[in-house]
Enzyme design. Structure first.
Site, PDB file in Angstrom:
ATOM      1  N   ASN A 150      89.116  36.635 -69.793  1.00 54.46           N
ATOM      2  CA  ASN A 150      89.708  35.616 -70.691  1.00 54.46           C
ATOM      3  C   ASN A 150      88.593  34.719 -71.028  1.00 54.46           C
ATOM      4  OD1 ASN A 150      92.241  34.232 -71.221  1.00 54.46           O
ATOM      5  ND2 ASN A 150      91.722  32.711 -69.844  1.00 54.46           N
ATOM      6  N   ARG A 155      81.326  32.526 -76.505  1.00 59.04           N
ATOM      7  CA  ARG A 155      81.394  31.650 -75.368  1.00 59.04           C
ATOM      8  C   ARG A 155      80.625  32.386 -74.368  1.00 59.04           C
ATOM      9  NH1 ARG A 155      85.717  30.086 -71.396  1.00 59.04           N
ATOM     10  NH2 ARG A 155      85.347  28.314 -70.594  1.00 59.04           N
ATOM     11  N   ARG A 205      85.057  31.907 -62.629  1.00 62.41           N
ATOM     12  CA  ARG A 205      84.247  33.101 -62.541  1.00 62.41           C
ATOM     13  C   ARG A 205      82.979  32.779 -61.505  1.00 62.41           C
ATOM     14  NH1 ARG A 205      85.224  31.256 -67.310  1.00 62.41           N
ATOM     15  NH2 ARG A 205      86.701  32.320 -68.822  1.00 62.41           N
ATOM     16  N   LYS A 249      91.628  40.110 -56.507  1.00 57.71           N
ATOM     17  CA  LYS A 249      92.500  39.458 -57.418  1.00 57.71           C
ATOM     18  C   LYS A 249      92.157  37.894 -58.002  1.00 57.71           C
ATOM     19  CE  LYS A 249      96.867  41.684 -56.391  1.00 57.71           C
ATOM     20  NZ  LYS A 249      96.704  42.517 -57.534  1.00 57.71           N
ATOM     21  N   PRO A 290      87.330  51.735 -71.806  1.00 59.70           N
ATOM     22  CA  PRO A 290      87.775  50.263 -71.287  1.00 59.70           C
ATOM     23  C   PRO A 290      89.237  50.190 -71.851  1.00 59.70           C
ATOM     24  CG  PRO A 290      85.584  50.144 -71.658  1.00 59.70           C
ATOM     25  CD  PRO A 290      86.064  51.738 -72.200  1.00 59.70           C
ATOM     26  N   ASP A 292      92.565  47.448 -72.667  1.00 63.41           N
ATOM     27  CA  ASP A 292      93.038  46.383 -72.432  1.00 63.41           C
ATOM     28  C   ASP A 292      94.233  46.356 -73.223  1.00 63.41           C
ATOM     29  OD1 ASP A 292      92.143  46.073 -74.969  1.00 63.41           O
ATOM     30  OD2 ASP A 292      91.179  44.038 -74.667  1.00 63.41           O
ATOM     31  N   HIS A 294      94.981  45.220 -76.063  1.00 62.37           N
ATOM     32  CA  HIS A 294      94.604  45.430 -77.631  1.00 62.37           C
ATOM     33  C   HIS A 294      94.305  47.018 -77.568  1.00 62.37           C
ATOM     34  CE1 HIS A 294      92.603  44.864 -81.366  1.00 62.37           C
ATOM     35  NE2 HIS A 294      91.584  45.764 -81.088  1.00 62.37           N
ATOM     36  N   GLN A 336      85.276  55.046 -78.901  1.00 58.70           N
ATOM     37  CA  GLN A 336      86.197  54.025 -78.900  1.00 58.70           C
ATOM     38  C   GLN A 336      85.206  52.631 -79.271  1.00 58.70           C
ATOM     39  OE1 GLN A 336      87.147  52.158 -74.978  1.00 58.70           O
ATOM     40  NE2 GLN A 336      88.657  50.648 -75.793  1.00 58.70           N
ATOM     41  N   PHE A 340      86.393  50.198 -81.713  1.00 58.96           N
ATOM     42  CA  PHE A 340      86.150  48.431 -81.583  1.00 58.96           C
ATOM     43  C   PHE A 340      85.456  47.601 -82.466  1.00 58.96           C
ATOM     44  CE2 PHE A 340      84.560  44.850 -79.278  1.00 58.96           C
ATOM     45  CZ  PHE A 340      85.640  44.316 -78.351  1.00 58.96           C
TER      46      PHE A 340
END
Length: 371
Positions: A150, A155, A205, A249, A290, A292, A294, A336, A340
């Protein structure tokens, strides 16, 4: 008194005897594309065309000319004494860079094969040559990508810098900027590590970084993690998914800084993506893709692939990976990386995604519903 900083050497004309070079044309490697595209978070463009960062417990500056990759390595501070200029040990440092950038893999031939199989790849390839997958230290890669949940590149980079400054050994100062090694597992597994990471702004995290460090120390160890390079992709991913922050989780925990973790429904896809990033970028699994929302969107909208149902389930994740492996072959993860990077640079996706990291699942892509 702190030791006096060394001067940053931003080109071979600064102290030529302290620079070395390897033959490496831009078709094989573009530093500006590879080091800024969210595979790693330890490099900084210290002057136009020069990249300074930490690799293998040393500080380096890299730059390119039309057919060579130039580098210089800085000495380390010892017992509070200023670092001295270090002349690169040719064979050793050459090999570190060759291994890190996987320069033994010929990229132009791969681009040619991917372009022949995929007209959409061929459309972006000419503008983005030299994008290759790094071969990173497994511990650093794993703990860094746990921080991508996230999150977005700028950042994450700031978080990893704070992590290294707080827990890592100081290597040297260049023009008053300190550089630190990536922390040891034992430093991040300490009893106070979670609280210190929270104070550094890691939010939810923090417990996953410290928890995974502790699990590795108490389990397979750093060398055991490295040995996953020799096992099949599915086995390596299974082992990674048993680690906190990769397999546990996340849910919608609220951090003390008010930041929520990903919604519980999004968590499974997020952690599978972290495992695949580590498999691809640290564990020699070139076939790892990988995924997601997207990447799912790309598969559905650009390739017309009807994959999965209305959410990014484990089955859909596997189908998307298999689709791209069938299209691009055994180095599908490398192909990829090019796509990307092209999306990241061209800003073709909705606002917020341009700075997203591989494992980041930025706000535009962290839901679990249809893309």
């Amino acid at each position: 008194r702190p030791p006096a900083p060394m001067k940053l050497r931003d080109s071979p004309s600064a102290c030529p005897s302290l620079w070395r070079s390897l033959p490496c044309p831009p078709a094989e490697l573009r530093l500006d594309l590879v080091l800024s595209s969210g595979q790693t978070f330890r490099w900084w463009e210290s002057s136009p065309g020069a990249w300074t960062g930490v690799l293998g417990g040393r500080v380096w500056t890299l730059r390119q000319d039309p057919d060579r990759l130039w580098y210089t390595v800085y000495g380390e501070e010892e017992d509070g004494r200023p670092a001295e200029a270090a002349k690169p040990d040719g064979a050793e440092t050459d090999q570190i860079l060759r291994d890190y950038f996987q320069l033994d893999v010929g990229l132009p031939a791969l681009y040619c094969a991917w372009g022949a199989a995929d007209p959409l790849f061929r459309k972006v390839a000419n503008d983005f040559p030299g994008v290759r997958v790094l071969r990173q230290d497994p511990v650093e890669c794993l703990l860094s990508f746990i921080c991508t949940s996230n999150n977005h590149i700028s950042r994450i980079t700031a978080m990893i810098e704070r992590l290294c400054q707080a827990f890592g050994r100081r290597l040297c100062r260049l023009d008053a900027r300190p550089f630190h090694a990536f922390p040891s597992l034992s430093a991040l597994a300490g009893a106070d590590a979670k609280a210190r990471l929270r104070a550094l702004g890691f939010g939810y995290r923090a417990k996953f970084v410290s928890g995974s460090a502790r699990a590795i120390v108490e389990g397979l160890g750093a060398e055991g993690l490295r040995r996953l390079r020799a096992v099949p992709y599915a086995e390596a991913r299974r082992v990674l998914c048993a680690l906190p922050g990769v397999g546990a989780k996340v849910g919608a925990e609220m951090g003390r800084d008010g930041e929520r973790g990903p919604a519980a429904g999004a968590d499974g896809a997020a952690r599978r993506q972290v495992a695949d990033c580590v498999c691809l970028m640290a564990l020699d699994k070139a076939e790892a893709v990988p995924v997601d929302t997207h990447v799912w969107r790309i598969a559905r909208q650009r390739y017309g692939a009807a994959l999965g149902g209305r959410s990014l389930t484990p089955r859909a994740h596997q189908e998307i990976g298999d689709f791209f492996r069938g299209l691009w072959g055994p180095r599908a993860g490398w192909a990829q990386a090019v796509v990307f990077c092209a999306d990241l640079r061209k800003g073709q996706e909705p606002a917020g995604s341009r700075d997203r990291a591989w494992g980041g699942r930025g706000r535009d892509s962290c839901g679990d519903g249809p893309p």
